[in-house]
Design an enzyme around this catalytic site. Structure first.
Site, PDB file in Angstrom:
ATOM      1  N   GLY A 147     -15.080 -28.588  -6.431  1.00 18.58           N
ATOM      2  CA  GLY A 147     -13.623 -28.396  -6.004  1.00 18.58           C
ATOM      3  C   GLY A 147     -12.705 -27.038  -6.257  1.00 18.58           C
ATOM      4  O   GLY A 147     -13.404 -26.410  -7.121  1.00 18.58           O
TER       5      GLY A 147
ATOM      6  N   LYS B 133      -1.184 -40.664  -9.625  1.00 16.65           N
ATOM      7  CA  LYS B 133      -1.421 -40.187 -10.955  1.00 16.65           C
ATOM      8  C   LYS B 133      -0.839 -41.341 -12.008  1.00 16.65           C
ATOM      9  O   LYS B 133      -1.738 -41.429 -13.049  1.00 16.65           O
ATOM     10  CB  LYS B 133      -0.950 -38.870 -11.195  1.00 16.65           C
ATOM     11  CG  LYS B 133      -1.845 -37.745 -10.023  1.00 16.65           C
ATOM     12  CD  LYS B 133      -1.295 -36.308 -10.243  1.00 16.65           C
ATOM     13  CE  LYS B 133      -2.240 -35.773  -9.466  1.00 16.65           C
ATOM     14  NZ  LYS B 133      -1.799 -34.110  -9.316  1.00 16.65           N
TER      15      LYS B 133
HETATM   16  P1  NDP Z   1     -10.272 -30.310  -4.125  1.00 17.19           P
HETATM   17  O1  NDP Z   1      -9.637 -30.848  -2.671  1.00 17.19           O
HETATM   18  O2  NDP Z   1     -10.772 -29.082  -4.184  1.00 17.19           O
HETATM   19  O3  NDP Z   1     -11.149 -31.604  -4.233  1.00 17.19           O
HETATM   20  C1  NDP Z   1     -11.907 -31.666  -5.431  1.00 17.19           C
HETATM   21  C2  NDP Z   1     -13.056 -32.621  -5.546  1.00 17.19           C
HETATM   22  O4  NDP Z   1     -12.743 -34.085  -5.305  1.00 17.19           O
HETATM   23  C3  NDP Z   1     -14.190 -32.305  -4.557  1.00 17.19           C
HETATM   24  O5  NDP Z   1     -14.590 -31.044  -4.864  1.00 17.19           O
HETATM   25  C4  NDP Z   1     -14.634 -33.675  -4.326  1.00 17.19           C
HETATM   26  O6  NDP Z   1     -15.836 -33.633  -5.462  1.00 17.19           O
HETATM   27  C5  NDP Z   1     -13.518 -34.711  -4.912  1.00 17.19           C
HETATM   28  N1  NDP Z   1     -13.496 -35.529  -3.867  1.00 17.19           N
HETATM   29  C6  NDP Z   1     -12.861 -35.542  -2.655  1.00 17.19           C
HETATM   30  N2  NDP Z   1     -12.991 -36.447  -2.068  1.00 17.19           N
HETATM   31  C7  NDP Z   1     -13.667 -37.403  -2.615  1.00 17.19           C
HETATM   32  C8  NDP Z   1     -14.172 -38.738  -2.192  1.00 17.19           C
HETATM   33  N3  NDP Z   1     -13.849 -39.279  -1.121  1.00 17.19           N
HETATM   34  N4  NDP Z   1     -14.999 -39.373  -3.291  1.00 17.19           N
HETATM   35  C9  NDP Z   1     -15.436 -38.771  -4.569  1.00 17.19           C
HETATM   36  N5  NDP Z   1     -14.945 -37.469  -4.560  1.00 17.19           N
HETATM   37  C10 NDP Z   1     -14.172 -37.006  -3.904  1.00 17.19           C
HETATM   38  O7  NDP Z   1      -9.080 -30.813  -5.245  1.00 17.19           O
HETATM   39  P2  NDP Z   1      -8.057 -29.671  -5.853  1.00 17.19           P
HETATM   40  O8  NDP Z   1      -8.936 -28.931  -6.943  1.00 17.19           O
HETATM   41  O9  NDP Z   1      -7.312 -28.977  -4.722  1.00 17.19           O
HETATM   42  O10 NDP Z   1      -7.235 -30.935  -6.770  1.00 17.19           O
HETATM   43  C11 NDP Z   1      -7.553 -31.277  -7.809  1.00 17.19           C
HETATM   44  C12 NDP Z   1      -6.173 -31.558  -8.623  1.00 17.19           C
HETATM   45  O11 NDP Z   1      -5.392 -30.558  -9.059  1.00 17.19           O
HETATM   46  C13 NDP Z   1      -5.696 -32.675  -8.188  1.00 17.19           C
HETATM   47  O12 NDP Z   1      -4.925 -33.648  -8.988  1.00 17.19           O
HETATM   48  C14 NDP Z   1      -4.270 -31.729  -7.438  1.00 17.19           C
HETATM   49  O13 NDP Z   1      -2.979 -32.589  -7.357  1.00 17.19           O
HETATM   50  C15 NDP Z   1      -4.090 -30.605  -8.400  1.00 17.19           C
HETATM   51  N6  NDP Z   1      -3.498 -29.543  -7.886  1.00 17.19           N
HETATM   52  C16 NDP Z   1      -2.445 -28.846  -8.100  1.00 17.19           C
HETATM   53  C17 NDP Z   1      -2.162 -27.462  -7.740  1.00 17.19           C
HETATM   54  C18 NDP Z   1      -0.923 -26.970  -8.174  1.00 17.19           C
HETATM   55  O14 NDP Z   1      -0.433 -25.906  -7.728  1.00 17.19           O
HETATM   56  N7  NDP Z   1      -0.548 -27.186  -9.459  1.00 17.19           N
HETATM   57  C19 NDP Z   1      -2.648 -27.018  -6.477  1.00 17.19           C
HETATM   58  C20 NDP Z   1      -3.934 -27.901  -5.921  1.00 17.19           C
HETATM   59  C21 NDP Z   1      -4.287 -28.958  -6.462  1.00 17.19           C
HETATM   60  P3  NDP Z   1     -17.415 -33.171  -5.206  1.00 17.19           P
HETATM   61  O15 NDP Z   1     -17.027 -31.881  -6.318  1.00 17.19           O
HETATM   62  O16 NDP Z   1     -17.928 -33.950  -6.286  1.00 17.19           O
HETATM   63  O17 NDP Z   1     -17.638 -32.900  -3.818  1.00 17.19           O
HETATM   64  C1  GFR Z   2       3.054 -27.817  -8.825  1.00 16.95           C
HETATM   65  O1  GFR Z   2       2.303 -28.880  -8.791  1.00 16.95           O
HETATM   66  C2  GFR Z   2       1.438 -29.470  -7.740  1.00 16.95           C
HETATM   67  C3  GFR Z   2       1.362 -28.550  -6.629  1.00 16.95           C
HETATM   68  C4  GFR Z   2       0.904 -30.773  -7.804  1.00 16.95           C
HETATM   69  O2  GFR Z   2       1.065 -31.473  -8.895  1.00 16.95           O
HETATM   70  C5  GFR Z   2       0.003 -31.290  -6.834  1.00 16.95           C
HETATM   71  C6  GFR Z   2      -0.205 -30.534  -5.616  1.00 16.95           C
HETATM   72  C7  GFR Z   2       0.625 -29.038  -5.775  1.00 16.95           C
HETATM   73  C8  GFR Z   2       0.343 -28.328  -4.298  1.00 16.95           C
HETATM   74  C9  GFR Z   2      -0.203 -28.912  -3.258  1.00 16.95           C
HETATM   75  C10 GFR Z   2      -1.780 -28.782  -3.190  1.00 16.95           C
HETATM   76  O3  GFR Z   2      -2.497 -29.474  -2.401  1.00 16.95           O
HETATM   77  O4  GFR Z   2       1.615 -27.836  -3.983  1.00 16.95           O
HETATM   78  C11 GFR Z   2       1.905 -28.035  -2.579  1.00 16.95           C
HETATM   79  C12 GFR Z   2       0.601 -28.463  -2.039  1.00 16.95           C
HETATM   80  C13 GFR Z   2      -0.136 -27.196  -1.464  1.00 16.95           C
HETATM   81  C14 GFR Z   2       0.734 -26.917  -0.173  1.00 16.95           C
HETATM   82  C15 GFR Z   2       0.846 -25.570  -0.021  1.00 16.95           C
HETATM   83  C16 GFR Z   2       1.031 -27.800   0.624  1.00 16.95           C
HETATM   84  C17 GFR Z   2       1.894 -27.346   1.707  1.00 16.95           C
HETATM   85  C18 GFR Z   2       2.065 -25.999   2.175  1.00 16.95           C
HETATM   86  O5  GFR Z   2       2.698 -25.724   3.183  1.00 16.95           O
HETATM   87  C19 GFR Z   2       1.670 -25.172   1.088  1.00 16.95           C
HETATM   88  O6  GFR Z   2       1.866 -23.816   1.472  1.00 16.95           O
HETATM   89  C20 GFR Z   2       1.428 -22.838   0.768  1.00 16.95           C
END
Ligand code: NDP
Ligand code: GFR
Length: 312
Positions: free
Chosen positions: A13, A138
């Site tokens: 991911g 979470k």
């Molecule tokens: P992804 O959408 O990239 O998914 C991560 C992994 O989840 C996939 O690669 C897959 O593992 C696994 N997965 C998805 N669906 C299933 C399923 N049905 N069954 C089993 N495994 C599954 O995740 P992100 O990296 O975007 O998000 C990871 C964490 O980071 C989350 O907690 C999210 O809230 C957080 N986050 C925070 C952001 C921020 O700005 N702070 C932004 C984006 C995310 P596999 O590799 O095995 O296929």
């Molecule tokens: C900042 O902390 C987080 C942020 C978090 O705890 C979990 C997820 C996020 C990300 C989400 C990732 O999927 O922030 C918002 C969301 C990403 C997102 C970006 C969703 C809608 C949008 O239009 C967007 O525009 C960049």
């Protein structure tokens, strides 16, 4: 002393693949869960093969097969979950309860990092619907971890650069705006921006550290604690061009919730709390937490200025 063996679940991911790389770079024997469900997802499979080439070991296991999860976690000292947080309707984050069960049964895991990496869900009890779902899920996972007395570290990774830096925190796009930029309120609430590779590096640094045992690790690199206006200014200096600033009031911003599709509503919630409330910086870290930049000053984290250069 042999390095702790690390299993990354969700390793293909967005943040997961960076955690695998950081674990390998830190010299840990690194394992990646290989799920049969990926089927013909050739991109995922190629990523797994590339990890194998770099020295990681693939462990077959499925969230539909408890035994396979127990056998997987028994092979390692540390488990890191990078489970998806975006497919809210399928409640992926709650799938981690199966991982908690497996770790509890194995009884050998020294540290578990559940999939968080963002806003600290413990501080989001007031979060607006429907975006609160990811924080609530979470917290359900945290409750299960703590009831099972599994040693943990929670990582609060604040704003990933890919979703918040490159687009100058504009919603619905990953690219910087060309002519005008939406400023949330007065644009002065401080947020915290991270290069995703730094999120992974700090996370891996924490897994052996007794100071982070049963604590929340807050990633607050000092020079990346910026307001949206400061973020825009950095971009304007880099490009030599000024953007028209269009202020959007909180009422106007939240009015977009009406009729928006679910994922957009969730995103609106995240952005609202970050930029209209300052939820990432409106608190002091207490006994429950540690600041990563204090614990690991040796990490040369990527500054926002350098992260933005990629978009020129
Ligand atoms: P992804 O959408 O990239 O998914 C991560 C992994 O989840 C996939 O690669 C897959 O593992 C696994 N997965 C998805 N669906 C299933 C399923 N049905 N069954 C089993 N495994 C599954 O995740 P992100 O990296 O975007 O998000 C990871 C964490 O980071 C989350 O907690 C999210 O809230 C957080 N986050 C925070 C952001 C921020 O700005 N702070 C932004 C984006 C995310 P596999 O590799 O095995 O296929
Ligand atoms: C900042 O902390 C987080 C942020 C978090 O705890 C979990 C997820 C996020 C990300 C989400 C990732 O999927 O922030 C918002 C969301 C990403 C997102 C970006 C969703 C809608 C949008 O239009 C967007 O525009 C960049």
């Amino acid at each position: 002393m042999t390095k702790n063996r690390v299993l990354v679940v969700g390793g293909t991911g967005y943040i997961g693949k960076r955690l695998v790389k950081a674990s390998l770079a830190e010299g840990h024997p690194t394992y990646v869960l290989q799920r049969p469900e990926i089927g013909l997802d050739i991109d995922k499979f190629q990523i797994l093969l590339e990890f194998k080439r770099r020295g990681a070991r693939l462990i077959e296991g499925s969230f539909s097969d408890h035994r396979s999860l127990v056998e997987a976690v028994k092979q390692v000292d540390v488990v890191i979950s990078a489970m998806s947080g975006v497919h809210f309707r399928s409640h992926n984050l709650l799938l981690q309860l199966k991982l908690v069960d497996a770790i509890k049964e194995a009884g050998t895991v020294k540290r578990f990092l559940p999939s968080e990496f963002g806003t600290d869900p413990a501080r989001m009890g007031h979060a607006i619907e429907p975006g609160r779902v990811s924080f609530d899920e979470k917290m359900i996972v945290r409750k299960a971890i703590q009831e099972a007395k599994i040693p943990y570290t929670y990582v609060s990774g604040n704003c990933f650069g890919g979703y918040f830096i490159g687009n100058l925190s504009q919603m619905g796009t990953l690219l910087p705006p060309k002519h005008s930029v939406q400023i949330y309120g007065d644009g002065n609430f401080k947020a915290i921006f991270l290069d995703e590779d730094d999120v992974a590096t700090y996370s891996i640094k924490s897994i052996d550290d007794p100071r982070t045992l049963n604590k929340t690790l807050y990633l607050q690199p000092p020079e990346n604690i910026l307001s949206q206006r400061e973020l825009v200014e950095i971009w304007e200096k880099l490009t030599g061009r000024t953007l028209e600033k269009i202020t959007i009031s909180p009422e106007e911003f939240l009015s977009q919730l009406k009729g928006a599709e679910f994922a957009k509503q969730v995103g609106l919630g995240h952005f609202y709390h970050i930029f209209y409330e300052g939820c990432l910086t409106n608190f002091e870290i207490g006994e429950e937490g540690e600041k990563a930049s204090k614990l690991y000053p040796e990490v040369k984290y990527t500054r926002v200025h350098d992260y933005l250069k990629r978009y020129l």
